[in-house]
Design an enzyme around this catalytic site. Structure first.
Site, PDB file in Angstrom:
ATOM      1  N   SER A  67      -8.183   1.377   4.921  1.00  0.00           N
ATOM      2  CA  SER A  67      -7.316   1.982   4.720  1.00  0.00           C
ATOM      3  C   SER A  67      -7.263   1.881   6.424  1.00  0.00           C
ATOM      4  CB  SER A  67      -7.147   3.405   4.687  1.00  0.00           C
ATOM      5  OG  SER A  67      -6.801   3.292   2.964  1.00  0.00           O
ATOM      6  N   ASP A 108      -0.247  -0.952  -4.701  1.00  0.00           N
ATOM      7  CA  ASP A 108      -1.341  -0.241  -5.620  1.00  0.00           C
ATOM      8  C   ASP A 108      -1.002   0.882  -5.805  1.00  0.00           C
ATOM      9  OD1 ASP A 108      -0.963   0.726  -3.180  1.00  0.00           O
ATOM     10  OD2 ASP A 108      -3.351   1.118  -2.693  1.00  0.00           O
ATOM     11  N   ASN A 109      -0.219   1.864  -5.567  1.00  0.00           N
ATOM     12  CA  ASN A 109      -0.291   3.867  -5.730  1.00  0.00           C
ATOM     13  C   ASN A 109       1.608   3.508  -5.155  1.00  0.00           C
ATOM     14  OD1 ASN A 109      -2.989   3.979  -3.825  1.00  0.00           O
ATOM     15  ND2 ASN A 109      -0.323   5.134  -3.562  1.00  0.00           N
ATOM     16  N   ARG A 165      -7.623  -1.414  -6.888  1.00  0.00           N
ATOM     17  CA  ARG A 165      -7.228  -2.450  -6.147  1.00  0.00           C
ATOM     18  C   ARG A 165      -8.904  -2.890  -7.347  1.00  0.00           C
ATOM     19  NH1 ARG A 165      -4.779  -2.815  -0.716  1.00  0.00           N
ATOM     20  NH2 ARG A 165      -3.869  -0.960  -1.331  1.00  0.00           N
ATOM     21  N   HIS A 217       1.593   2.211   4.058  1.00  0.00           N
ATOM     22  CA  HIS A 217       0.597   3.261   4.377  1.00  0.00           C
ATOM     23  C   HIS A 217       0.273   3.796   5.598  1.00  0.00           C
ATOM     24  CE1 HIS A 217      -3.828   5.871   4.011  1.00  0.00           C
ATOM     25  NE2 HIS A 217      -3.783   5.463   3.138  1.00  0.00           N
ATOM     26  N   LYS A 258       1.454   9.978  -4.706  1.00  0.00           N
ATOM     27  CA  LYS A 258       0.456   8.967  -4.785  1.00  0.00           C
ATOM     28  C   LYS A 258      -0.364   9.883  -5.126  1.00  0.00           C
ATOM     29  CE  LYS A 258      -2.564   7.107  -0.829  1.00  0.00           C
ATOM     30  NZ  LYS A 258      -2.344   6.828   0.272  1.00  0.00           N
ATOM     31  N   CYS A 270      -6.069   3.895  -3.092  1.00  0.00           N
ATOM     32  CA  CYS A 270      -6.245   2.168  -3.530  1.00  0.00           C
ATOM     33  C   CYS A 270      -7.342   1.648  -3.959  1.00  0.00           C
ATOM     34  CB  CYS A 270      -6.597   2.187  -1.721  1.00  0.00           C
ATOM     35  SG  CYS A 270      -5.198   3.122  -0.819  1.00  0.00           S
ATOM     36  N   LYS A 314      -5.497  -5.703   3.659  1.00  0.00           N
ATOM     37  CA  LYS A 314      -5.777  -5.013   3.014  1.00  0.00           C
ATOM     38  C   LYS A 314      -7.372  -4.806   1.782  1.00  0.00           C
ATOM     39  CE  LYS A 314      -6.097   0.061   1.777  1.00  0.00           C
ATOM     40  NZ  LYS A 314      -4.665   1.158   1.796  1.00  0.00           N
ATOM     41  N   ASP A 342       1.044  -0.660  -0.339  1.00  0.00           N
ATOM     42  CA  ASP A 342       0.031  -0.423   0.003  1.00  0.00           C
ATOM     43  C   ASP A 342       0.884   1.496   0.069  1.00  0.00           C
ATOM     44  OD1 ASP A 342      -2.156   1.749  -0.118  1.00  0.00           O
ATOM     45  OD2 ASP A 342      -2.892   0.772   2.039  1.00  0.00           O
ATOM     46  N   ASP A 343       0.593   2.383  -0.794  1.00  0.00           N
ATOM     47  CA  ASP A 343       1.277   3.107  -1.131  1.00  0.00           C
ATOM     48  C   ASP A 343       2.537   3.067  -0.907  1.00  0.00           C
ATOM     49  OD1 ASP A 343      -0.990   4.501  -0.771  1.00  0.00           O
ATOM     50  OD2 ASP A 343      -0.585   5.314   0.769  1.00  0.00           O
ATOM     51  N   HIS A 364     -10.507  -2.833   0.787  1.00  0.00           N
ATOM     52  CA  HIS A 364     -11.187  -1.798   0.088  1.00  0.00           C
ATOM     53  C   HIS A 364     -11.955  -1.931  -1.150  1.00  0.00           C
ATOM     54  CE1 HIS A 364      -9.623   2.896   0.318  1.00  0.00           C
ATOM     55  NE2 HIS A 364     -10.802   2.029   0.955  1.00  0.00           N
TER      56      HIS A 364
HETATM   57 CA   LIG Z   1      -2.433   3.062  -1.725  1.00  0.00          CA
END
Ligand SMILES: [Ca+2]
Length: 480
Positions: free
Chosen positions: A175, A289-290, A95, A237, A307, A91, A150, A51-52, A152
């Protein structure tokens, strides 16, 4: 109707409505897929989805701050994909693409029901249960499937992982900055096993560790049959957390600690495959994811932007794929690939194919993964959307930032049209639109093609509806 009562052997998808909450919209299609009985030799799949985490956050992608020996070794034993894209800088939309093989707008997951970028707790919206996810497809081929981390894509019972093809779920549904600590109206951050909240607020320090233990347990239980592990980490994240062995140990604060614990986790998973002799029959994919956010310690270098943006730093991700004997060791692929390609590619490797009753945006990228000589990206163009707005298009080495409308309060301005040669200028610093008018025209035409197909702003395209519930409820521990 409880999930146990749904005959999943015959119907992969819950169609129509449930007693718990009526689905307001849906294409109502039921899919019949025969179970494949000859599942024994099928490859296992593990997707590790940070995540991130930024493009420059791994040693094998140039980080000098983070020690990531396990992922670096994974890259040496496998291949790095240097033009691997997610479909959104945030996110939820990102996803939805990994799960469905489609752009977020295609499945209407590009924004929440309240016009936000991502889903917040107690959301009305979720990925429609009629969507056929990568987990649904693999399950239909006899795979044991599990999601750890996660999700989401909807926090209501209708939208949780076990309604989307996963046999088992362990993790937090959205998140880690969406607990009661951040916003009083949110329930305490829930840790869930299947549909039950087992801890609230979740102890975030040990999440990476516990996800890893759960994954190892699942692999151990399924070592003799094909399995699909989806591990969408909660880290890195913000707010970043790590367990005792990692806290305060990196050269990059809490962010580096969390990144290094994810590296440890990856090493543990790879060691488990080795222990059970599963190395040669398991494809492991590591990505994010980003891009990294601007203020928490991550790096997207040498890319520009953070992001949430449609600059490369928001949507181009570090990606490592490893499958000894099948994916070249020490390989590097700079052809354009994306998370939307994983569904069709993994479906084929598992002996099936992407659904043919609906539009799927992804393509089979196995020739690129296998390092086939002269293999090219199957995409004529890739589209960068921010929520419902098309902002940029890439074709080959060229990226065009479109003159889209910028709305601020009552004022509407237009972004400048900019063309970049990503081969020569990966950091998007020098606008070469004037020198290349034909290229700009060609990419403008591709953008128009995307608008007609996927929509742009209020202009509709060929979209499927998301799921919606009337009265969403907070996820809380029973009795609380
Ligand atoms: Ca993310």
């Amino acid at each position: 109707m409880s999930s146990e009562n749904i005959n999943r052997r015959n119907f992969l998808k819950l169609a129509g409505s449930t007693a718990a909450g009526a689905l307001l919209s849906g294409c109502g299609k039921k899919l019949r897929i025969k179970l494949d009985e000859s599942a024994s030799k099928k490859p296992n799949f593990i997707i590790i989805f940070c995540d991130d985490m930024g493009y420059g956050d791994l040693g094998c992608f140039g980080s000098t701050k983070h020690r990531t020996p396990n992922i670096d070794r994974m890259a040496a034993e496998g291949s790095r994909f240097t033009s691997f894209y997610v479909t959104s800088g945030v996110c939820t939309p990102s996803r939805s693409s990994l799960m469905t093989g489609c752009y977020p707008r295609r499945v209407s997951m590009h924004k929440s029901a309240r016009n936000e970028w991502v889903l917040f707790p107690v959301a009305k919206k979720g990925l429609h249960p009629d969507e056929i996810t990568i987990a649904d497809l693999l399950k239909s081929q006899g795979y044991a499937t599990a999601c750890f981390g996660k999700w989401h894509l909807g926090d209501q019972p209708e939208f949780l992982p076990r309604r989307q093809g996963f046999d088992y779920y362990y993790g937090i549904p959205y998140s880690n900055d969406m607990g009661a600590k951040q916003r009083k109206i949110n329930p305490p951050l829930p840790l869930m096993r299947n549909e039950e909240v087992i801890e609230a607020p979740a102890d975030q320090n040990t999440l990476t560790k516990r996800y890893t233990e759960e994954v190892i347990k699942f692999i151990t239980a399924n070592k003799d049959n094909p399995f699909f592990v989806y591990l969408p980490h909660t880290m890195v994240h913000n707010p970043v957390h790590s367990s005792e062995n990692f806290r305060g140990k990196s050269a990059n604060g809490g962010y580096g600690d969390a990144a290094e614990e994810i590296d440890w986790s990856t090493g543990e998973i790879l060691a488990t495959l080795k222990k059970f002799g599963l190395d040669d029959n398991t494809l492991v994919i590591f990505t994010s994811d980003n891009g990294a956010a601007s203020r928490w310690g991550g790096s997207n270098l040498p890319l520009s932007g953070w992001k949430g943006s449609t600059m490369e730093g928001g949507m181009r991700e570090p990606c490592v794929m490893r499958w000894p004997g099948k994916i070249p060791a020490g390989g590097e692929c700079d052809e354009l690939t994306s998370t939307i390609d994983l569904l069709p590619t993994l479906a084929k490797l598992a002996g099936t194919q992407a659904p043919d009753d609906r539009i799927i945006d992804g393509e089979d990228i196995w020739p690129l993964m296998a390092g086939k000589k002269d293999a090219k990206s199957p995409h004529e163009a890739f589209y960068y959307y921010r929520m419902d707005q098309l902002q940029a298009v890439r074709s080959g080495k060229w990226k065009l930032h479109l003159p889209y409308e910028i709305r601020r309060k009552n004022k509407v301005t237009k972004a400048q049209l900019k063309l970049y040669d990503l081969d020569a200028d990966i950091g998007e610093t020098t606008n070469v639109a004037e020198q290349n008018p034909d290229v700009a025209r060609r990419l403008l035409a591709l953008a128009e093609k995307a608008r007609a197909d996927l929509g742009d702003g209020n202009r509709k395209g060929n979209q499927r509806e998301a799921g919606l519930v009337v009265t969403p409820k907070p996820l809380t521990m029973s009795g609380s």
